[in-house]
Scaffold this motif. Sequence first.
Motif, short mmCIF file in Angstrom:
data_model
loop_
_atom_site.label_atom_id
_atom_site.label_comp_id
_atom_site.label_asym_id
_atom_site.label_seq_id
_atom_site.Cartn_x
_atom_site.Cartn_y
_atom_site.Cartn_z
N ARG A 79 84.86 35.28 -29.51
CA ARG A 79 86.24 34.78 -29.45
C ARG A 79 86.67 34.44 -28.04
O ARG A 79 87.53 33.62 -27.83
CB ARG A 79 87.19 35.81 -30.07
CG ARG A 79 87.02 35.98 -31.56
CD ARG A 79 88.16 36.81 -32.15
NE ARG A 79 88.14 38.17 -31.66
CZ ARG A 79 87.46 39.16 -32.23
NH1 ARG A 79 86.69 38.90 -33.28
NH2 ARG A 79 87.50 40.38 -31.75
N VAL A 80 86.03 35.10 -27.05
CA VAL A 80 86.40 34.84 -25.66
C VAL A 80 85.41 33.91 -24.99
O VAL A 80 85.79 32.97 -24.32
CB VAL A 80 86.49 36.17 -24.88
CG1 VAL A 80 86.67 35.89 -23.39
CG2 VAL A 80 87.68 36.98 -25.38
N LEU A 81 84.12 34.14 -25.19
CA LEU A 81 83.11 33.38 -24.46
C LEU A 81 82.83 32.05 -25.13
O LEU A 81 81.79 31.84 -25.74
CB LEU A 81 81.82 34.21 -24.36
CG LEU A 81 81.92 35.46 -23.51
CD1 LEU A 81 80.58 36.15 -23.45
CD2 LEU A 81 82.40 35.13 -22.11
N ASN A 82 83.78 31.15 -25.05
CA ASN A 82 83.57 29.82 -25.61
C ASN A 82 82.68 29.00 -24.71
O ASN A 82 82.63 29.20 -23.50
CB ASN A 82 84.92 29.09 -25.77
CG ASN A 82 85.79 29.76 -26.80
OD1 ASN A 82 85.32 30.13 -27.88
ND2 ASN A 82 87.07 29.92 -26.50
N ILE A 122 80.55 25.46 -33.99
CA ILE A 122 80.30 26.46 -32.95
C ILE A 122 80.49 25.94 -31.53
O ILE A 122 80.58 26.73 -30.59
CB ILE A 122 78.88 27.06 -33.08
CG1 ILE A 122 77.81 25.98 -32.87
CG2 ILE A 122 78.70 27.75 -34.42
CD1 ILE A 122 76.40 26.54 -32.82
N LEU A 123 80.54 24.63 -31.36
CA LEU A 123 80.70 24.07 -30.02
C LEU A 123 82.11 23.52 -29.84
O LEU A 123 82.70 22.98 -30.77
CB LEU A 123 79.68 22.95 -29.78
CG LEU A 123 78.20 23.34 -29.86
CD1 LEU A 123 77.33 22.12 -29.60
CD2 LEU A 123 77.87 24.44 -28.87
N LYS A 124 82.62 23.64 -28.64
CA LYS A 124 83.95 23.12 -28.35
C LYS A 124 83.94 21.59 -28.31
O LYS A 124 82.89 20.98 -28.07
CB LYS A 124 84.44 23.69 -27.02
CG LYS A 124 84.67 25.19 -27.05
CD LYS A 124 85.20 25.70 -25.73
CE LYS A 124 86.61 25.21 -25.47
NZ LYS A 124 87.19 25.80 -24.25
N PRO A 125 85.09 20.98 -28.53
CA PRO A 125 85.17 19.51 -28.51
C PRO A 125 84.61 18.88 -27.24
O PRO A 125 84.04 17.79 -27.28
CB PRO A 125 86.67 19.25 -28.65
CG PRO A 125 87.19 20.43 -29.40
CD PRO A 125 86.37 21.60 -28.91
N LYS A 126 84.76 19.57 -26.11
CA LYS A 126 84.26 19.05 -24.83
C LYS A 126 82.75 18.84 -24.89
O LYS A 126 82.23 17.83 -24.40
CB LYS A 126 84.62 20.03 -23.71
CG LYS A 126 84.22 19.57 -22.31
CD LYS A 126 84.69 20.60 -21.30
CE LYS A 126 84.31 20.20 -19.89
NZ LYS A 126 84.76 21.20 -18.88
N ILE A 127 82.02 19.81 -25.48
CA ILE A 127 80.57 19.69 -25.61
C ILE A 127 80.22 18.68 -26.69
O ILE A 127 79.30 17.86 -26.52
CB ILE A 127 79.94 21.05 -25.93
CG1 ILE A 127 80.01 21.96 -24.72
CG2 ILE A 127 78.49 20.89 -26.37
CD1 ILE A 127 79.11 21.55 -23.57
#
Length: 262
Positions: free
Chosen positions: A257-260, A169-174
């Motif tokens: 899908r948009v609010l990553n 659920i979290l992007k690689p950056k986080i």
Amino acid sequence: MEFIPDNEILEFKPDTLETVRRNINLYKPGEMKAAIEILKEWIQQQPHLRKKDFSDFFIETSIVGSKGSIEKAKTQIDKFCTMRTLLPHFYGEFNLAEYTKSHDYIESFQFILDLRTANMSDFVTKVNLVELKQAITIFVHCYGLRLIGIYIISTSKLVDVFIGLLNQILKPKIMSRLHYYQDCKELLRIIGNNVLPIELEGTERSIRDIQNHWIEILSSKKHLDYVREMNLGNTDESRRPIDKLAQDYDGVPGTFRVLNVD
């Protein structure tokens, strides 16, 4: 506004205001005030925003949480109101982030999750990933709480399962900012013992004392009245262009899908 509002629990260094403004490149005389005025005028021009009388400090913390970008601050304020319409079950007379938004002055924050006494088998099977992602998205995109570090403390082997769930659920950056420790030694080095509670081997008050203090403040009539007022700040979606809503909030009720989370 050239000062941070007084509050009963948060402590600031004398140069906090100046340092944060300098870090977002809005430290010259009049720059922050001008940015606030631009946003106040923009808010008045948005027909779908039901609340128009946000305080200067609220607007300023939106700018700070957007790293000084006026355009990003516009988006944050819009989402602050819109999520109350799209995901109303997350809002009530209990929101800790509401106090932060009205009293704190932070460029970023770090999150510590102490799972040493948790039943990890029970925890990983019951965590709701959809709601967790929605909650994190609200904190990050609506309140501007920028995560620069997540620290998980656990001695259980099942912590890897939990981290695997977060990876979904979290992007690689986080995820690159997530760290796992079996004890508090590294936390003391990174954060410092003076701000960590005694349960984490710091010199601050115990978690129970801090929690009781927070409960007292957050349950006060003054704060609850403020929360009720802010919860009126939702949106009238009939007055927003349909294509704009679809573009910015597609998938919000479930998949985001948009609010990553950045």
